[in-house]
Enzyme design. Structure first.
Site, PDB file in Angstrom:
ATOM      1  N   ARG A  14       0.855  -1.198   0.000  1.00 12.54           N
ATOM      2  CA  ARG A  14       0.000   0.000   0.000  1.00 12.54           C
ATOM      3  C   ARG A  14       0.886   1.241   0.000  1.00 12.54           C
ATOM      4  O   ARG A  14       0.635   2.196  -0.722  1.00 12.54           O
ATOM      5  CB  ARG A  14      -0.950   0.021   1.218  1.00 12.54           C
ATOM      6  CG  ARG A  14      -1.668   1.365   1.344  1.00 12.54           C
ATOM      7  CD  ARG A  14      -2.884   1.400   2.266  1.00 12.54           C
ATOM      8  NE  ARG A  14      -2.785   0.531   3.415  1.00 12.54           N
ATOM      9  CZ  ARG A  14      -2.005   0.751   4.506  1.00 12.54           C
ATOM     10  NH1 ARG A  14      -1.272   1.845   4.577  1.00 12.54           N
ATOM     11  NH2 ARG A  14      -1.985  -0.106   5.492  1.00 12.54           N
ATOM     12  N   TYR A  26     -16.809  17.010 -15.074  1.00 11.69           N
ATOM     13  CA  TYR A  26     -17.146  15.583 -15.170  1.00 11.69           C
ATOM     14  C   TYR A  26     -18.177  15.261 -14.074  1.00 11.69           C
ATOM     15  O   TYR A  26     -18.012  15.704 -12.924  1.00 11.69           O
ATOM     16  CB  TYR A  26     -15.863  14.767 -14.978  1.00 11.69           C
ATOM     17  CG  TYR A  26     -16.085  13.291 -14.898  1.00 11.69           C
ATOM     18  CD1 TYR A  26     -16.451  12.568 -16.028  1.00 11.69           C
ATOM     19  CD2 TYR A  26     -15.933  12.607 -13.695  1.00 11.69           C
ATOM     20  CE1 TYR A  26     -16.665  11.202 -15.954  1.00 11.69           C
ATOM     21  CE2 TYR A  26     -16.139  11.241 -13.617  1.00 11.69           C
ATOM     22  CZ  TYR A  26     -16.509  10.548 -14.751  1.00 11.69           C
ATOM     23  OH  TYR A  26     -16.720   9.200 -14.673  1.00 11.69           O
ATOM     24  N   ASP A  40      -7.770  19.133 -13.980  1.00 13.13           N
ATOM     25  CA  ASP A  40      -8.061  17.776 -14.443  1.00 13.13           C
ATOM     26  C   ASP A  40      -7.658  17.728 -15.913  1.00 13.13           C
ATOM     27  O   ASP A  40      -8.324  18.315 -16.771  1.00 13.13           O
ATOM     28  CB  ASP A  40      -9.562  17.489 -14.251  1.00 13.13           C
ATOM     29  CG  ASP A  40      -9.954  16.073 -14.688  1.00 13.13           C
ATOM     30  OD1 ASP A  40      -9.235  15.472 -15.507  1.00 13.13           O
ATOM     31  OD2 ASP A  40     -11.000  15.590 -14.220  1.00 13.13           O
ATOM     32  N   LYS A  72      -8.513   6.815 -19.158  1.00 10.82           N
ATOM     33  CA  LYS A  72      -8.863   7.367 -20.467  1.00 10.82           C
ATOM     34  C   LYS A  72      -7.633   7.362 -21.376  1.00 10.82           C
ATOM     35  O   LYS A  72      -7.099   6.308 -21.656  1.00 10.82           O
ATOM     36  CB  LYS A  72      -9.480   8.764 -20.268  1.00 10.82           C
ATOM     37  CG  LYS A  72     -10.497   8.837 -19.114  1.00 10.82           C
ATOM     38  CD  LYS A  72     -11.753   8.013 -19.343  1.00 10.82           C
ATOM     39  CE  LYS A  72     -12.643   7.903 -18.109  1.00 10.82           C
ATOM     40  NZ  LYS A  72     -13.004   9.138 -17.446  1.00 10.82           N
TER      41      LYS A  72
HETATM   42  C1  LIG Z   1     -13.490   9.537 -16.182  1.00 10.27           C
HETATM   43  C2  LIG Z   1     -13.147  10.885 -15.651  1.00 10.27           C
HETATM   44  C3  LIG Z   1     -12.889  11.082 -14.287  1.00 10.27           C
HETATM   45  C4  LIG Z   1     -13.044   9.975 -13.259  1.00 10.27           C
HETATM   46  O1  LIG Z   1     -12.105   8.978 -13.413  1.00 10.27           O
HETATM   47  P1  LIG Z   1     -12.351   7.418 -13.047  1.00 10.27           P
HETATM   48  O2  LIG Z   1     -11.089   6.764 -13.480  1.00 10.27           O
HETATM   49  O3  LIG Z   1     -13.568   6.975 -13.795  1.00 10.27           O
HETATM   50  O4  LIG Z   1     -12.591   7.362 -11.571  1.00 10.27           O
HETATM   51  C5  LIG Z   1     -12.513  12.353 -13.878  1.00 10.27           C
HETATM   52  N1  LIG Z   1     -12.415  13.371 -14.747  1.00 10.27           N
HETATM   53  C6  LIG Z   1     -12.675  13.233 -16.060  1.00 10.27           C
HETATM   54  C7  LIG Z   1     -12.541  14.400 -16.971  1.00 10.27           C
HETATM   55  C8  LIG Z   1     -13.042  11.982 -16.555  1.00 10.27           C
HETATM   56  O5  LIG Z   1     -13.310  11.852 -17.861  1.00 10.27           O
END
Ligand SMILES: *Cc1c(COP(=O)(O)O)cnc(C)c1O
Length: 387
Positions: A56, A109, A182, A207
């Site tokens: 961890r 998001y 982000d 992503k």
């Molecule tokens: C998918 C996404 C998230 C969240 O991420 P997860 O891996 O699904 O927890 C946060 N911000 C954006 C812009 C996203 O597309």
């Protein structure tokens, strides 16, 4: 071997493939093994062989990923989490206290909004949703001394609004706040927020960074070592870490990030141009189109304009839903950023949880994650589906 200092001067593609990697000390394996172990033998109490004691806290496969992510974003320290939302949660817990205030994009998001509204809210964090493309609105929303974080997404999901990172950093810092970006939609290949003044970058590595729709993960990257210490403490204390298999898959994806992003951009440019003149489409949202309100800022802070395209369909929600069900190559599904093209209806799918709030999206909106298939096939698929 390329030394660490030499590596820092190398280009993005070189860093994606080499930063954080060392051949395995026992076998010379070029690719880091999946260290599927929870614990590590000690030579006497406290005598750690390689600095590892429990997975961890740290795991060698994850260490390579974390060093690599830091290099991609030109940061000092990277942290890999079990998901993008786990990464965001760690940032909120590590860097804010109950009673403080947060500014967030009014088209963030959906999961980010839910986390801020339904989890951080009851914990004591207040928030104000604003349009991050509107700098005056951000300035008006910031409460000097109380706002701890200005949270930005650029391009935003799903409307592809563009926030000026340098200007947002100025507004945040003037108010004594931090700018968190982000960077999921752009990926570090297209945009590096830390070099533009942001304090923290978060990613859903699920992503573009992972890029193959085969692993869920998240990342935080910072330059400041005090912020790094706090994020690192919370990563270990809260425990939502990336496992070694997930870290390995994410590293595998990153090696081709630059190649993939260039093809995503090539294809998205063609798709946006095609939709822009299609009679079945009333509006196209793509920052690469000269008519997009954020085009100039995007051209300044991004290498290219990304693989996400949103559109509004003539005939309203019914036609939008029909388009989502008629495509054959674009798969109907949530998520984005993988090699395969995806289509979705934000109002009923990714953004259903924000219905009735200020983040609600238009019912005729369709979002495309343009993949790296043959461009002509993608255009033909959209043509037949639009009818
Ligand atoms: C998918 C996404 C998230 C969240 O991420 P997860 O891996 O699904 O927890 C946060 N911000 C954006 C812009 C996203 O597309």
């Amino acid at each position: 071997m390329v030394s660490q200092t030499e590596r820092e001067k190398t280009g993005f593609e070189t860093r994606a493939i080499h930063a954080g990697y060392e051949p395995d000390p026992t076998t010379g394996a070029v690719i880091p093994p999946i260290y599927a172990t929870s614990t590590y033998a000690q030579d006497g109490v406290g005598g750690l062989r390689g600095g590892y004691e429990y997975s961890r806290s740290a795991n060698p496969t994850r260490t390579v990923l974390e060093a690599n992510l830091a290099a991609l974003e030109e940061g000092e320290r990277g942290f890999a989490f079990a998901s993008g939302l786990a990464a965001e949660d760690a940032v909120l817990r590590a860097l804010t206290e109950p009673g403080q205030h947060l500014v967030i994009p009014d088209d963030a998001y959906g999961g980010t909004f839910r986390l801020v509204d339904k989890v951080a809210g009851p914990w004591g964090l207040r928030h104000t949703p604003v349009q991050v493309a509107d700098l005056d609105a951000v300035r008006a929303a910031v409460e000097p001394g109380r706002t701890r974080i200005v949270w930005a997404e650029t391009p935003t999901n799903p409307l592809l609004n563009i926030g000026d990172i340098e200007a947002l950093a100025g507004i945040a810092h003037d108010a004594g706040a931090l700018l968190v970006v982000d960077n999921t939609f752009a990926s570090p290949y297209l945009q590096q927020p830390l070099t533009l003044g942001a304090d923290v970058v978060v990613h859903s590595t699920t992503k573009y960074v992972g890029g193959h729709s085969d692993v869920v993960g998240g990342a935080v990257v910072v330059r400041d070592l005090d912020l790094a210490e706090r994020i690192g403490f919370h990563q270990n204390a809260m425990g939502a870490v990336a496992g070694p298999f997930d870290a390995w898959l994410t590293l595998r994806g990153i090696r081709t990030l630059a190649l993939r992003m260039d093809r995503h951009c090539d294809n998205a440019e063609q798709v946006a141009a095609f939709l822009d003149v299609h009679p079945g489409v009333t509006q196209v949202y793509y920052p690469g189109l000269p008519g997009h309100p954020g085009h100039e800022v995007a051209a300044r802070q991004m290498r290219r304009f990304g693989g996400m395209v949103s559109l509004r369909v003539a005939g309203g929600e019914e036609q939008a839903l029909a388009l989502c069900e008629r495509t054959r190559i674009f798969t109907l599904g949530e998520s984005l950023g993988g090699v395969e093209s995806l289509i979705e209806h934000p109002g009923r799918m990714t953004h259903a949880s924000v219905a009735g709030t200020s983040l609600e999206v238009p019912p005729d909106l369709v979002r495309l994650s343009v993949g790296i298939e043959t461009a002509e096939d993608l255009l033909a698929d959209l043509e037949q589906a639009l009818g």
